[in-house]
Design a protein around this motif. Structure first.
Motif, PDB file in Angstrom:
ATOM      1  N   MET A 157       0.819  -1.205   0.000  1.00  0.00           N
ATOM      2  CA  MET A 157       0.000   0.000   0.000  1.00  0.00           C
ATOM      3  C   MET A 157       0.856   1.259   0.000  1.00  0.00           C
ATOM      4  N   VAL A 158       0.445   2.213  -0.821  1.00  0.00           N
ATOM      5  CA  VAL A 158       1.042   3.548  -0.831  1.00  0.00           C
ATOM      6  C   VAL A 158      -0.018   4.535  -0.348  1.00  0.00           C
ATOM      7  N   LEU A 159       0.303   5.301   0.684  1.00  0.00           N
ATOM      8  CA  LEU A 159      -0.552   6.402   1.111  1.00  0.00           C
ATOM      9  C   LEU A 159       0.065   7.686   0.566  1.00  0.00           C
ATOM     10  N   LEU A 160      -0.627   8.293  -0.376  1.00  0.00           N
ATOM     11  CA  LEU A 160      -0.125   9.513  -1.029  1.00  0.00           C
ATOM     12  C   LEU A 160      -0.874  10.715  -0.460  1.00  0.00           C
ATOM     13  N   ILE A 161      -0.130  11.660   0.102  1.00  0.00           N
ATOM     14  CA  ILE A 161      -0.756  12.826   0.714  1.00  0.00           C
ATOM     15  C   ILE A 161      -0.261  14.107   0.048  1.00  0.00           C
ATOM     16  N   ARG A 162      -1.036  15.170   0.236  1.00  0.00           N
ATOM     17  CA  ARG A 162      -0.674  16.490  -0.277  1.00  0.00           C
ATOM     18  C   ARG A 162      -1.333  17.539   0.607  1.00  0.00           C
ATOM     19  N   ASP A 163      -0.736  18.685   0.691  1.00  0.00           N
ATOM     20  CA  ASP A 163      -1.310  19.781   1.475  1.00  0.00           C
ATOM     21  C   ASP A 163      -2.752  20.017   1.013  1.00  0.00           C
ATOM     22  N   PRO A 164      -3.730  19.888   1.917  1.00  0.00           N
ATOM     23  CA  PRO A 164      -5.134  20.033   1.504  1.00  0.00           C
ATOM     24  C   PRO A 164      -5.459  21.397   0.911  1.00  0.00           C
ATOM     25  N   ARG A 165      -4.708  22.420   1.245  1.00  0.00           N
ATOM     26  CA  ARG A 165      -4.944  23.734   0.646  1.00  0.00           C
ATOM     27  C   ARG A 165      -4.613  23.719  -0.843  1.00  0.00           C
ATOM     28  N   ASP A 166      -3.555  23.015  -1.211  1.00  0.00           N
ATOM     29  CA  ASP A 166      -3.224  22.880  -2.626  1.00  0.00           C
ATOM     30  C   ASP A 166      -4.240  21.988  -3.344  1.00  0.00           C
ATOM     31  N   GLU A 193     -18.491  30.955  -3.830  1.00  0.00           N
ATOM     32  CA  GLU A 193     -17.254  30.203  -3.980  1.00  0.00           C
ATOM     33  C   GLU A 193     -16.662  29.813  -2.632  1.00  0.00           C
ATOM     34  N   ASP A 194     -16.817  30.662  -1.621  1.00  0.00           N
ATOM     35  CA  ASP A 194     -16.272  30.326  -0.311  1.00  0.00           C
ATOM     36  C   ASP A 194     -16.953  29.092   0.271  1.00  0.00           C
ATOM     37  N   ALA A 195     -18.270  28.992   0.069  1.00  0.00           N
ATOM     38  CA  ALA A 195     -18.999  27.807   0.536  1.00  0.00           C
ATOM     39  C   ALA A 195     -18.538  26.568  -0.220  1.00  0.00           C
ATOM     40  N   PHE A 196     -18.257  26.749  -1.504  1.00  0.00           N
ATOM     41  CA  PHE A 196     -17.787  25.640  -2.321  1.00  0.00           C
ATOM     42  C   PHE A 196     -16.415  25.178  -1.856  1.00  0.00           C
ATOM     43  N   VAL A 197     -15.561  26.097  -1.452  1.00  0.00           N
ATOM     44  CA  VAL A 197     -14.242  25.749  -0.923  1.00  0.00           C
ATOM     45  C   VAL A 197     -14.393  24.884   0.323  1.00  0.00           C
ATOM     46  N   ARG A 286      -1.229  29.706  -1.914  1.00  0.00           N
ATOM     47  CA  ARG A 286      -1.124  31.094  -1.458  1.00  0.00           C
ATOM     48  C   ARG A 286      -1.480  32.078  -2.562  1.00  0.00           C
ATOM     49  N   GLU A 287      -1.281  31.652  -3.816  1.00  0.00           N
ATOM     50  CA  GLU A 287      -1.630  32.495  -4.962  1.00  0.00           C
ATOM     51  C   GLU A 287      -3.051  32.233  -5.451  1.00  0.00           C
ATOM     52  N   ASP A 288      -3.626  31.097  -5.061  1.00  0.00           N
ATOM     53  CA  ASP A 288      -4.909  30.665  -5.631  1.00  0.00           C
ATOM     54  C   ASP A 288      -6.107  30.889  -4.718  1.00  0.00           C
ATOM     55  N   LEU A 289      -5.886  30.855  -3.414  1.00  0.00           N
ATOM     56  CA  LEU A 289      -6.985  30.986  -2.458  1.00  0.00           C
ATOM     57  C   LEU A 289      -6.915  32.337  -1.752  1.00  0.00           C
ATOM     58  N   SER A 290      -8.075  32.867  -1.460  1.00  0.00           N
ATOM     59  CA  SER A 290      -8.107  34.080  -0.643  1.00  0.00           C
ATOM     60  C   SER A 290      -7.731  33.722   0.793  1.00  0.00           C
ATOM     61  N   ARG A 291      -7.448  34.733   1.586  1.00  0.00           N
ATOM     62  CA  ARG A 291      -7.090  34.467   2.978  1.00  0.00           C
ATOM     63  C   ARG A 291      -8.216  33.751   3.714  1.00  0.00           C
ATOM     64  N   ASP A 292      -9.449  34.159   3.476  1.00  0.00           N
ATOM     65  CA  ASP A 292     -10.588  33.520   4.136  1.00  0.00           C
ATOM     66  C   ASP A 292     -10.757  32.079   3.672  1.00  0.00           C
ATOM     67  N   GLN A 293     -10.544  31.839   2.385  1.00  0.00           N
ATOM     68  CA  GLN A 293     -10.667  30.473   1.868  1.00  0.00           C
ATOM     69  C   GLN A 293      -9.606  29.564   2.469  1.00  0.00           C
ATOM     70  N   ALA A 294      -8.375  30.050   2.538  1.00  0.00           N
ATOM     71  CA  ALA A 294      -7.302  29.252   3.123  1.00  0.00           C
ATOM     72  C   ALA A 294      -7.592  28.944   4.591  1.00  0.00           C
ATOM     73  N   ARG A 295      -8.101  29.936   5.313  1.00  0.00           N
ATOM     74  CA  ARG A 295      -8.425  29.717   6.731  1.00  0.00           C
ATOM     75  C   ARG A 295      -9.561  28.712   6.888  1.00  0.00           C
ATOM     76  N   ALA A 296     -10.500  28.729   5.965  1.00  0.00           N
ATOM     77  CA  ALA A 296     -11.603  27.778   6.025  1.00  0.00           C
ATOM     78  C   ALA A 296     -11.091  26.348   5.854  1.00  0.00           C
ATOM     79  N   VAL A 297     -10.181  26.145   4.900  1.00  0.00           N
ATOM     80  CA  VAL A 297      -9.603  24.813   4.697  1.00  0.00           C
ATOM     81  C   VAL A 297      -8.803  24.402   5.922  1.00  0.00           C
TER      82      VAL A 297
END
Length: 313
Positions: A157-166, A193-197, A286-297
């Motif tokens: 098994m391989v568990l592949l992870i990535r920063d959820p914000r990305d 869009e914020d709700a969708f995030v 950091r370039e793709d999400l607003s500050r509020d969106q990043a904080r929500a994630v």
């Protein structure tokens, strides 16, 4: 004395007949396997990639499956079929003897095991016939990862992870007007869009947490891979993957597949915003999400980020 001799002769003949019947049955079984597509893939020759979508699983899977002696099964959704049925639809039926996956686990885990092995062998007869290994990319079936690894404890098994914000940033881009996901399926307008995030962050956890649970419980060969380290040093990370999985690998072949699938070798017209191959830039959120969106994630996936990305730059 003559009677004993006759009895002995009859016994020998009887045993010879039994042996002949056993040989005939063995020949029939071999012929049946040939008609069904050859030998079965051994569970120990299966390498499952679990995690979440948009974590680089296609990249990793195609590199591993591109090596000599390997096959690649792209998203069979076996995990979704069993996992959704068991954990979601059958939430209140686990104790029911009538439920397909209910009651004593010994009554349905072995049939699940046989189904997976039979399906893999039928779809990949060349892999089965040559005793190759089969890499199975199954991020969207990760809900069923605990069941699959319990049914196939010999599998790797391989568990592949990535920063959820990305991950959220990538999924959001795919669903914006002109994005590749909207072209493949019909999506309603994003609206808020914020709700969708927030919904995308919850979707990430629905896939990642069962995969993490399966990884922690699995007693066989396994390896944890971060997308970020795969981007930083693909060749070195791939060497570690094979070492920890206990799989031999040819160095020249590994270098070839890593180079073949490198981000830098993808044609420019096949990557960029709105495409499946979008950015491949750890920390690009950091370039793709607003500050509020990043904080929500960060709020929704707080425990995951704290465990794996608290020290991320």
């Amino acid at each position: 004395m003559a009677g004993f001799a006759r009895s002995l002769i009859r016994r020998v003949r009887h045993e010879d007949e039994i042996a002949a019947l056993r040989r005939r049955v063995a020949r029939l079984e071999r012929r049946l396997r040939e008609l069904e597509g050859g030998e079965h893939i051994a569970p120990g020759d299966m390498v499952w990639i679990f995690g979440a979508g948009r974590t680089g699983s296609t990249w990793l899977g195609r590199m591993m499956g591109g090596l000599p002696g390997y096959g690649f099964w792209n998203e069979p959704l076996i995990g979704y079929m069993f996992g959704h049925l068991y954990y979601n639809r059958g939430e209140y039926l686990h104790g029911s003897r009538g439920f397909l996956l209910g009651g004593d686990r010994k009554t349905w885990l072995p049939p699940m095991r046989r189904y997976i092995l039979d399906a893999a062998s039928a779809k990949f007869p060349r892999v089965a016939r040559n005793s190759w290994r089969l890499v199975i990319k199954e991020p969207h079936g990760s809900v069923g990862a605990p069941l699959i690894m319990e049914a196939l404890p010999e599998s790797r098994m391989v568990l592949l992870i990535r920063d959820p914000r990305d991950v959220v940033a990538s999924r959001l881009d795919a669903r914006r007007p002109g994005g590749w996901a909207r072209k493949r399926r019909r999506y309603d307008e994003v609206g808020d869009e914020d709700a969708f995030v927030r919904e995308l962050a919850r979707a990430f956890l629905r896939e990642m947490l069962p995969a993490k649970e399966a990884y922690e419980r699995h007693g066989g060969a396994k390896v944890l891979v971060r997308y970020e380290e795969l981007r930083a040093d693909a060749l070195g990370t791939m060497r570690r993957v094979y070492e920890e999985l206990g799989l031999p690998v040819d160095g020249d072949a590994l270098r070839r597949v890593v180079k073949e699938h490198a981000w830098e070798n993808i044609p420019e017209e096949e990557k960029g915003p709105g495409r499946i191959r979008r950015k491949a830039k750890p920390g690009g959120w950091r370039e793709d999400l607003s500050r509020d969106q990043a904080r929500a994630v960060e709020k929704i996936a707080a425990s995951f980020i704290e465990e794996f990305y608290a020290a991320a730059p």
